[in-house]
Design a protein around this motif. Structure first.
Motif, PDB file in Angstrom:
ATOM      1  N   MET A  64       0.859  -1.186   0.000  1.00 50.35           N
ATOM      2  CA  MET A  64       0.000   0.000   0.000  1.00 50.35           C
ATOM      3  C   MET A  64       0.896   1.238   0.000  1.00 50.35           C
ATOM      4  N   PRO A  65       0.851   2.069  -1.052  1.00 48.47           N
ATOM      5  CA  PRO A  65       1.808   3.182  -1.163  1.00 48.47           C
ATOM      6  C   PRO A  65       1.662   4.239  -0.074  1.00 48.47           C
ATOM      7  N   GLU A  66       0.460   4.356   0.501  1.00 50.13           N
ATOM      8  CA  GLU A  66       0.230   5.388   1.510  1.00 50.13           C
ATOM      9  C   GLU A  66       0.651   4.944   2.912  1.00 50.13           C
ATOM     10  N   LEU A  67       0.997   3.663   3.062  1.00 51.55           N
ATOM     11  CA  LEU A  67       1.406   3.147   4.366  1.00 51.55           C
ATOM     12  C   LEU A  67       2.913   2.952   4.410  1.00 51.55           C
ATOM     13  N   ASP A  68       3.505   3.156   5.583  1.00 50.86           N
ATOM     14  CA  ASP A  68       4.925   2.866   5.740  1.00 50.86           C
ATOM     15  C   ASP A  68       5.124   1.363   5.912  1.00 50.86           C
ATOM     16  N   ALA A  69       6.378   0.946   6.065  1.00 53.18           N
ATOM     17  CA  ALA A  69       6.687  -0.489   6.108  1.00 53.18           C
ATOM     18  C   ALA A  69       5.952  -1.192   7.241  1.00 53.18           C
ATOM     19  N   ILE A  70       5.987  -0.620   8.431  1.00 50.35           N
ATOM     20  CA  ILE A  70       5.326  -1.268   9.561  1.00 50.35           C
ATOM     21  C   ILE A  70       3.813  -1.254   9.390  1.00 50.35           C
ATOM     22  N   ARG A  84      10.952  -8.117   0.695  1.00 44.16           N
ATOM     23  CA  ARG A  84      11.105  -8.638   2.058  1.00 44.16           C
ATOM     24  C   ARG A  84       9.870  -8.300   2.902  1.00 44.16           C
ATOM     25  N   ILE A  85       9.365  -7.088   2.734  1.00 44.85           N
ATOM     26  CA  ILE A  85       8.140  -6.702   3.431  1.00 44.85           C
ATOM     27  C   ILE A  85       6.983  -7.590   2.965  1.00 44.85           C
ATOM     28  N   ALA A  86       6.905  -7.819   1.653  1.00 47.32           N
ATOM     29  CA  ALA A  86       5.824  -8.646   1.108  1.00 47.32           C
ATOM     30  C   ALA A  86       5.904 -10.077   1.623  1.00 47.32           C
ATOM     31  N   VAL A  87       7.130 -10.608   1.756  1.00 45.72           N
ATOM     32  CA  VAL A  87       7.307 -11.956   2.305  1.00 45.72           C
ATOM     33  C   VAL A  87       6.843 -11.992   3.758  1.00 45.72           C
ATOM     34  N   ALA A  88       7.282 -11.025   4.547  1.00 43.83           N
ATOM     35  CA  ALA A  88       6.875 -10.985   5.952  1.00 43.83           C
ATOM     36  C   ALA A  88       5.363 -10.852   6.077  1.00 43.83           C
ATOM     37  N   ARG A  89       4.758 -10.030   5.221  1.00 40.36           N
ATOM     38  CA  ARG A  89       3.305  -9.843   5.251  1.00 40.36           C
ATOM     39  C   ARG A  89       2.571 -11.158   4.975  1.00 40.36           C
ATOM     40  N   ALA A  90       3.121 -11.983   4.080  1.00 37.68           N
ATOM     41  CA  ALA A  90       2.482 -13.259   3.751  1.00 37.68           C
ATOM     42  C   ALA A  90       2.481 -14.217   4.930  1.00 37.68           C
ATOM     43  N   PHE A  91       3.528 -14.154   5.763  1.00 39.58           N
ATOM     44  CA  PHE A  91       3.660 -15.098   6.870  1.00 39.58           C
ATOM     45  C   PHE A  91       3.133 -14.558   8.199  1.00 39.58           C
ATOM     46  N   ILE A  92       2.867 -13.270   8.280  1.00 35.73           N
ATOM     47  CA  ILE A  92       2.636 -12.649   9.585  1.00 35.73           C
ATOM     48  C   ILE A  92       1.357 -13.124  10.271  1.00 35.73           C
ATOM     49  N   THR A  93       0.384 -13.589   9.515  1.00 32.93           N
ATOM     50  CA  THR A  93      -0.875 -14.040  10.113  1.00 32.93           C
ATOM     51  C   THR A  93      -0.851 -15.526  10.474  1.00 32.93           C
ATOM     52  N   ALA A  94       0.336 -16.149  10.413  1.00 33.24           N
ATOM     53  CA  ALA A  94       0.493 -17.581  10.715  1.00 33.24           C
ATOM     54  C   ALA A  94      -0.405 -18.439   9.824  1.00 33.24           C
ATOM     55  N   PRO A  95      -0.294 -18.282   8.491  1.00 30.58           N
ATOM     56  CA  PRO A  95      -1.134 -19.078   7.587  1.00 30.58           C
ATOM     57  C   PRO A  95      -0.667 -20.525   7.550  1.00 30.58           C
ATOM     58  N   ARG A  96      -1.510 -21.386   7.012  1.00 30.05           N
ATOM     59  CA  ARG A  96      -1.123 -22.787   6.836  1.00 30.05           C
ATOM     60  C   ARG A  96      -0.404 -22.993   5.507  1.00 30.05           C
ATOM     61  N   ARG A 106      13.846   0.483   8.720  1.00 30.24           N
ATOM     62  CA  ARG A 106      13.027   0.993   7.612  1.00 30.24           C
ATOM     63  C   ARG A 106      11.549   1.092   7.999  1.00 30.24           C
ATOM     64  N   ALA A 107      11.251   0.990   9.273  1.00 31.75           N
ATOM     65  CA  ALA A 107       9.858   0.912   9.734  1.00 31.75           C
ATOM     66  C   ALA A 107       8.997   2.054   9.229  1.00 31.75           C
ATOM     67  N   ARG A 108       9.546   3.260   9.178  1.00 29.34           N
ATOM     68  CA  ARG A 108       8.746   4.431   8.797  1.00 29.34           C
ATOM     69  C   ARG A 108       8.951   4.853   7.352  1.00 29.34           C
ATOM     70  N   HIS A 109       9.599   4.026   6.567  1.00 31.48           N
ATOM     71  CA  HIS A 109       9.781   4.310   5.147  1.00 31.48           C
ATOM     72  C   HIS A 109       8.576   3.788   4.363  1.00 31.48           C
TER      73      HIS A 109
END
Length: 222
Positions: free
Chosen positions: A96-102, A148-160, A133-136
């Motif tokens: 999302m372009p309007e959101l920072d990394a975190i 790397r952010i996209a990879v973390a986002r995919a795993f962050i909800t503990a999917p199966r 890079r949290a606020r970038h």
């Protein structure tokens, strides 16, 4: 752990698409079983239908023929529940372009009502080496950092399961290797099934198993 492992069963599935003048058959009568805690690469020539096969396995598309069975936590579930228990990584990073990394990392958790979204996102930022890079915002990050952010986002909800469609397609060789290592490490650490469509031989070699989709047939790579 449930007695029945989390699995995706593709049973004699077929798929096609129609052009203005003809019907293009991608594949017919394909069957395979995908297990959670397995890293599986799907390889093959362009136009063979790899992305369509991935989308069917993820419950994003219905096959033109055959059946798909999703088993999560020992029970048969529908495609919507399958998607809710899945993460996705694409060639385009889709941040999302309007959101920072975190903020991008916390978003899927917030959508699920998790009150600890920011704290969990901060932990994942550290895991993928982007704590500073949290606020970038995305336009301030390199392609490798965005993925790397996209990879973390995919795993962050503990999917199966996590499904990745050409996840290193927009990256240079060095960055591709780092992202491939990150995905596989995350899958191993979380016990999550990882299914990757890729043209990269190096990425496919990192997977525990590879399937080759070509000429409408699906075969296990040697």
């Amino acid at each position: 752990m449930p007695d029945t492992p989390d699995t995706i069963e593709l049973n004699a599935i077929s798929h096609h698409f129609d052009t203005a003048s003809e019907r293009i058959e991608l594949f017919k009568g394909l069957s395979c079983t995908i297990h959670a805690d397995q890293t599986l690469a799907i390889v093959g020539p362009s136009g063979a239908g790899k992305s369509s096969l991935l989308a069917i396995a993820a419950g994003l598309e219905k096959p033109a023929g055959g059946t798909v069975r999703f088993i999560i936590h020992g029970a048969d579930v529908d495609a919507q529940t399958m998607r809710a228990n899945s993460g996705f990584i694409f060639q385009q990073f889709h941040l999302m372009p309007e959101l920072d990394a975190i903020g991008n990392l916390a978003l899927p958790l917030r959508l699920k009502g998790n009150r600890d979204a920011s704290d969990i996102a901060a932990l994942w930022l550290e895991k993928v080496g982007l704590k500073d890079r949290a606020r970038h915002r995305p336009h301030q990050l390199s392609g490798g950092e965005q993925q790397r952010i996209a990879v973390a986002r995919a795993f962050i909800t503990a999917p199966r399961f996590v499904f990745a469609d050409e996840p290193t397609g927009n990256l240079d060789i060095h960055t591709s290797q780092a992202v491939a290592e990150l995905m596989c490490d995350c899958a191993q650490a979380t016990g999550c099934g990882l299914v990757i469509v890729t043209h990269s031989r190096q990425l496919a070699q990192r997977a525990g198993a590879s399937l080759i989709l070509a000429a409408g047939r699906l075969e296990e790579a040697a």
